[in-house]
Design a protein around this motif. Structure first.
Motif, PDB file in Angstrom:
ATOM      1  N   ALA A 180       0.835  -1.201   0.000  1.00 49.02           N
ATOM      2  CA  ALA A 180       0.000   0.000   0.000  1.00 49.02           C
ATOM      3  C   ALA A 180       0.869   1.251   0.000  1.00 49.02           C
ATOM      4  O   ALA A 180       1.973   1.254   0.543  1.00 49.02           O
ATOM      5  CB  ALA A 180      -0.908   0.004   1.222  1.00 49.02           C
ATOM      6  N   PRO A 181       0.375   2.332  -0.607  1.00 40.13           N
ATOM      7  CA  PRO A 181       1.120   3.597  -0.562  1.00 40.13           C
ATOM      8  C   PRO A 181       1.355   4.041   0.880  1.00 40.13           C
ATOM      9  O   PRO A 181       0.593   3.707   1.790  1.00 40.13           O
ATOM     10  CB  PRO A 181       0.187   4.577  -1.291  1.00 40.13           C
ATOM     11  CG  PRO A 181      -0.726   3.721  -2.112  1.00 40.13           C
ATOM     12  CD  PRO A 181      -0.883   2.446  -1.353  1.00 40.13           C
ATOM     13  N   ALA A 182       2.417   4.794   1.085  1.00 43.79           N
ATOM     14  CA  ALA A 182       2.731   5.302   2.417  1.00 43.79           C
ATOM     15  C   ALA A 182       1.595   6.172   2.935  1.00 43.79           C
ATOM     16  O   ALA A 182       0.891   6.835   2.170  1.00 43.79           O
ATOM     17  CB  ALA A 182       4.033   6.091   2.376  1.00 43.79           C
ATOM     18  N   THR A 183       1.394   6.162   4.241  1.00 36.81           N
ATOM     19  CA  THR A 183       0.381   7.005   4.877  1.00 36.81           C
ATOM     20  C   THR A 183       0.900   8.434   4.954  1.00 36.81           C
ATOM     21  O   THR A 183       2.043   8.675   5.357  1.00 36.81           O
ATOM     22  CB  THR A 183       0.064   6.490   6.285  1.00 36.81           C
ATOM     23  OG1 THR A 183      -0.221   5.090   6.216  1.00 36.81           O
ATOM     24  CG2 THR A 183      -1.137   7.215   6.867  1.00 36.81           C
ATOM     25  N   LYS A 184       0.035   9.380   4.579  1.00 42.15           N
ATOM     26  CA  LYS A 184       0.424  10.798   4.556  1.00 42.15           C
ATOM     27  C   LYS A 184      -0.499  11.613   5.455  1.00 42.15           C
ATOM     28  O   LYS A 184      -1.390  11.078   6.095  1.00 42.15           O
ATOM     29  CB  LYS A 184       0.372  11.334   3.122  1.00 42.15           C
ATOM     30  CG  LYS A 184       1.313  10.618   2.161  1.00 42.15           C
ATOM     31  CD  LYS A 184       1.471  11.372   0.855  1.00 42.15           C
ATOM     32  CE  LYS A 184       0.158  11.567   0.137  1.00 42.15           C
ATOM     33  NZ  LYS A 184       0.328  12.296  -1.151  1.00 42.15           N
ATOM     34  N   ASN A 185      -0.247  12.919   5.477  1.00 46.98           N
ATOM     35  CA  ASN A 185      -1.083  13.855   6.238  1.00 46.98           C
ATOM     36  C   ASN A 185      -1.124  13.493   7.719  1.00 46.98           C
ATOM     37  O   ASN A 185      -2.179  13.532   8.360  1.00 46.98           O
ATOM     38  CB  ASN A 185      -2.511  13.892   5.681  1.00 46.98           C
ATOM     39  CG  ASN A 185      -2.558  14.097   4.186  1.00 46.98           C
ATOM     40  OD1 ASN A 185      -1.805  14.898   3.645  1.00 46.98           O
ATOM     41  ND2 ASN A 185      -3.445  13.373   3.508  1.00 46.98           N
ATOM     42  N   LEU A 186       0.027  13.159   8.283  1.00 50.14           N
ATOM     43  CA  LEU A 186       0.092  12.716   9.674  1.00 50.14           C
ATOM     44  C   LEU A 186       0.327  13.872  10.637  1.00 50.14           C
ATOM     45  O   LEU A 186      -0.347  13.987  11.659  1.00 50.14           O
ATOM     46  CB  LEU A 186       1.194  11.665   9.832  1.00 50.14           C
ATOM     47  CG  LEU A 186       0.940  10.348   9.100  1.00 50.14           C
ATOM     48  CD1 LEU A 186       2.181   9.459   9.146  1.00 50.14           C
ATOM     49  CD2 LEU A 186      -0.252   9.623   9.710  1.00 50.14           C
ATOM     50  N   TYR A 187       1.305  14.710  10.350  1.00 52.13           N
ATOM     51  CA  TYR A 187       1.571  15.867  11.208  1.00 52.13           C
ATOM     52  C   TYR A 187       2.056  17.015  10.326  1.00 52.13           C
ATOM     53  O   TYR A 187       2.832  16.843   9.390  1.00 52.13           O
ATOM     54  CB  TYR A 187       2.590  15.550  12.303  1.00 52.13           C
ATOM     55  CG  TYR A 187       3.816  14.785  11.844  1.00 52.13           C
ATOM     56  CD1 TYR A 187       4.961  15.454  11.398  1.00 52.13           C
ATOM     57  CD2 TYR A 187       3.835  13.403  11.862  1.00 52.13           C
ATOM     58  CE1 TYR A 187       6.077  14.764  10.987  1.00 52.13           C
ATOM     59  CE2 TYR A 187       4.956  12.689  11.449  1.00 52.13           C
ATOM     60  CZ  TYR A 187       6.079  13.372  11.008  1.00 52.13           C
ATOM     61  OH  TYR A 187       7.191  12.688  10.590  1.00 52.13           O
ATOM     62  N   PHE A 188       1.548  18.187  10.637  1.00 53.60           N
ATOM     63  CA  PHE A 188       1.858  19.365   9.839  1.00 53.60           C
ATOM     64  C   PHE A 188       1.390  20.592  10.611  1.00 53.60           C
ATOM     65  O   PHE A 188       0.688  20.478  11.626  1.00 53.60           O
ATOM     66  CB  PHE A 188       1.160  19.309   8.473  1.00 53.60           C
ATOM     67  CG  PHE A 188      -0.335  19.170   8.544  1.00 53.60           C
ATOM     68  CD1 PHE A 188      -1.161  20.290   8.530  1.00 53.60           C
ATOM     69  CD2 PHE A 188      -0.931  17.921   8.631  1.00 53.60           C
ATOM     70  CE1 PHE A 188      -2.538  20.163   8.608  1.00 53.60           C
ATOM     71  CE2 PHE A 188      -2.309  17.789   8.702  1.00 53.60           C
ATOM     72  CZ  PHE A 188      -3.117  18.916   8.692  1.00 53.60           C
TER      73      PHE A 188
END
Length: 646
Positions: free
Chosen positions: A384-392
């Motif tokens: 699966a694609p890497a998980t994004k939008n985790l911390y910003f």
């Protein structure tokens, strides 16, 4: 001969001739997503309250793979005569629809059940099939939503089409002159990218189409822009508009909530969130009244509650589009977007915390359907694609917003922890006087959430000192489907009124739409009874659905809780700027700690602050239950005082 006999026996078993039943739909071609069809049936002999119509897309789906169903008995009384009609809005999911009518059969031991524990209808006796319902274009741009980027003067526009078309965004400052053009990039994902069931099964999976992404740059601050998305081949959306971000130092407006979900016009496998429609209604109202004031929306986890049933993502985006296409829609990850059995970070203490809440999606739809500022990623350990939008983080007007993930490693030594520390230490309070931190699972709640105890204890141990040290003003949380506001709290104690200590105000805002209501903490000597004492640090709590408005100037941040029942403000807190030099630290903490006065009786009240000019600024604290009006044309009302509801 044997086949014909079997057909006759089946017809006899269901109480009528198969060929006597008709099922019609109109219109058969829809111009836009969300248009309504009429479903009509007749000739049904010996009708039963269990008879039902299944909704299928694509049309070649197996009988058991319906996306939803309608009971014939939900129509007018004519259903008892074997005929009737129902109306149904259809979202463009990039494939045709088909309706199928089934004879209802009483549930048995082999029946499947929905999330409410109700038996799903049997598909053993199909009586009629409708013609297919098409869309004029399966490449109609859908799921249109905005987001902010890491750069000032930019807005990201995202939408979906069936095919990987060359798509564009046309925009400009005049509605009739969209003279600027941006090309989009597109991406998709596959069934094999899902990590577990039902997301990776033929029941839960539906083709997501291609997700298009384009960035509008060099936008003038606080300016209204108009735009369309699409292509010559697939068609164009209607014209939407948004107001670009404010200049540094201008006021901040935001609309915030968690756990929204979606509602659908049919029954399906999962519990959907009917109250989300009310929340969205009031959000539209607020955007109308804010007019040309820059505003963004913040949804802190548990986004669509699709949990592996892909069509619920389509339904969710269709319903948020009226607000998400008008104001940037900022999200952070929740347990129902991500958690799955083999997720890469699951320490021993969290084995009961992180389970199967994501329905096997392992963060893939969340990561690709949204694009938040920054570039935080985490490999899934699968294809699966890497998980994004985790911390910003982002600055908007006079507030610095920091988002982080409660579902992935936040302990010291992790990349996320280092980001949180580095980000908070770098905030320039002369430019952005206020700091707000947002995450999904709460650090403070008086809700009876035993399973999340290990997460809370580690956030309190490792993250609370960081928030206190860096003078975070407010921490906002979801996950608990209620509203609760604390005093300025540290280590379960309210900050001292004499200014000797500082602490953030924590607010749980998970009341966006999910209507499963966990309990407040039961009384220890009678845990079996619904008596829920309120701890001293919990100032105000409510079970009413709604959302929160944030309005801030350089001097003052006001956070207001709006209830869905009447669209009015039921609670608010005002916090002066910590480093604005307008107040001493003693005066600042006095404003925060005034809320302790209401922690025992839990009455509606307000802390109002008036500033006097003349070489110095003095603070006066007033308790008020009167109606107030904000400077953004939104009415801020107080309700009459009433005791705590138990």
């Amino acid at each position: 001969m044997r086949i014909a006999l079997a057909i006759l026996l089946t017809a006899a078993a269901i109480g009528g001739r198969v060929d006597s039943v008709t099922l019609d739909v109109s219109p058969k071609v829809l111009d836009r997503s969300g248009e309504i069809i009429t479903v009509e049936w007749s000739g049904l002999e010996s009708p039963s309250p269990l008879d039902w119509i299944g909704i299928y897309t694509p049309p070649d789906s197996l009988d058991g793979n319906f996306i939803g169903y309608l009971l014939l008995s939900s129509s007018s009384a004519a259903w008892r005569e074997g005929k009737g009609s129902l109306q149904l809005p259809l979202v463009n999911m990039r494939a045709a629809y088909q309706l199928r009518l089934f004879r209802g059969i009483p549930p048995s031991k082999s029946s499947r059940f929905d999330e409410d524990g109700n038996p799903l209808p049997s598909t053993d006796s199909r009586l009629a099939v409708s013609d297919d319902v098409q869309f004029a274009s399966f490449n109609e741009p859908t799921q249109i939503h905005l987001s902010l980027t890491s750069n000032f003067g930019e807005v990201r526009v995202m939408f979906v089409t069936r095919d990987a078309l060359e798509c564009f965004i046309l925009y400009g400052t005049e509605q009739d002159s969209l003279d600027l053009t941006v090309a989009t990039k597109s991406i998709t994902y596959q069934q094999g990218d899902m990590c577990d069931e039902p997301a990776n099964t033929t029941l839960g999976w539906r083709n997501p189409g291609y997700i298009h992404d384009g960035v509008l740059g060099k936008l003038k601050p606080s300016k209204r822009y108009f735009y369309q998305v699409g292509s010559k081949e697939g068609g164009w959306s209607k014209t939407y508009s948004f107001v670009s971000s404010p200049e540094e130092g201008d006021e901040t407006n935001a609309l915030l909530f968690g756990d929204l979900g979606t509602t659908v016009p049919y029954k399906t496998f999962l519990w959907t969130q009917a109250q989300s429609a009310s929340t969205l209604k009031w959000l539209e109202r607020d955007l109308d009244e804010l007019e040309d004031k820059p505003t963004f929306i913040s949804h802190i986890g548990d986004i669509s509650y699709a949990r592996g049933y892909a069509w619920l993502w389509d339904e969710f985006f269709h319903r948020i589009q009226p607000v998400a296409a008008r104001a940037p829609y900022t999200v952070c990850i929740g347990n129902h977007e991500y958690d799955w059995p083999l997720q890469p970070w699951k320490p021993d203490w969290a084995l009961r915390v992180y389970g199967t809440d994501g329905g096997g999606e392992c963060g893939v739809p969340y990561s690709l359907k949204f694009q938040m500022p920054g570039n935080s990623t985490l490999l899934t350990g699968t294809k699966a694609p890497a998980t994004k939008n985790l911390y910003f983080s982002l600055d908007f007007g006079v507030v610095h917003f920091l988002y982080f993930s409660t579902e992935t490693d936040f302990l010291p030594g992790s990349r996320q922890y280092e980001f949180i520390v580095r980000d908070l230490e770098a905030v320039d309070r002369s430019k952005v006087p206020f700091v707000v931190v947002l995450g999904h699972r709460p650090m403070y709640t008086s809700n009876h959430e035993v399973r999340d105890g290990p997460v809370r204890s580690r956030m309190l141990e490792h993250l609370e000192p960081v928030l206190v040290k860096n003078r975070v003003d407010v921490a906002l949380w979801g996950h608990v489907h209620k509203y609760e506001r604390t005093c300025a709290v540290k280590n379960f104690s309210c900050a001292a009124a004499d200014g000797s200590s500082f602490a953030p105000v924590h607010v749980v805002i998970g009341m966006g739409g999910q209507d499963w209501q966990p309990q407040w903490e039961p009384r220890s000597d009678h845990p079996e009874y619904p008596i829920f004492p309120q701890p001293e640090w919990s100032v105000f709590r409510s079970e009413e659905f709604g959302y929160v408005r944030l309005h801030a100037t350089k001097e003052l941040l006001r956070l207001s809780y709006v209830g869905n029942g009447d669209g009015e403000v039921h609670d608010y807190v005002e916090i002066p700027a910590s480093s604005s030099m307008l107040l001493s630290s003693s005066q600042q903490n006095a404003v925060r700690s005034i809320d302790r006065a209401g922690s025992g009786a839990n009455y509606f009240f307000t802390a109002s602050l008036w500033f006097a000019v003349g070489g110095f600024f003095a603070a006066t604290i007033l308790l008020s239950v009167w109606k107030k009006r904000s400077d953004s044309k939104v009415e801020w009302k107080r309700l009459e005082m009433r005791p705590l509801e138990v």
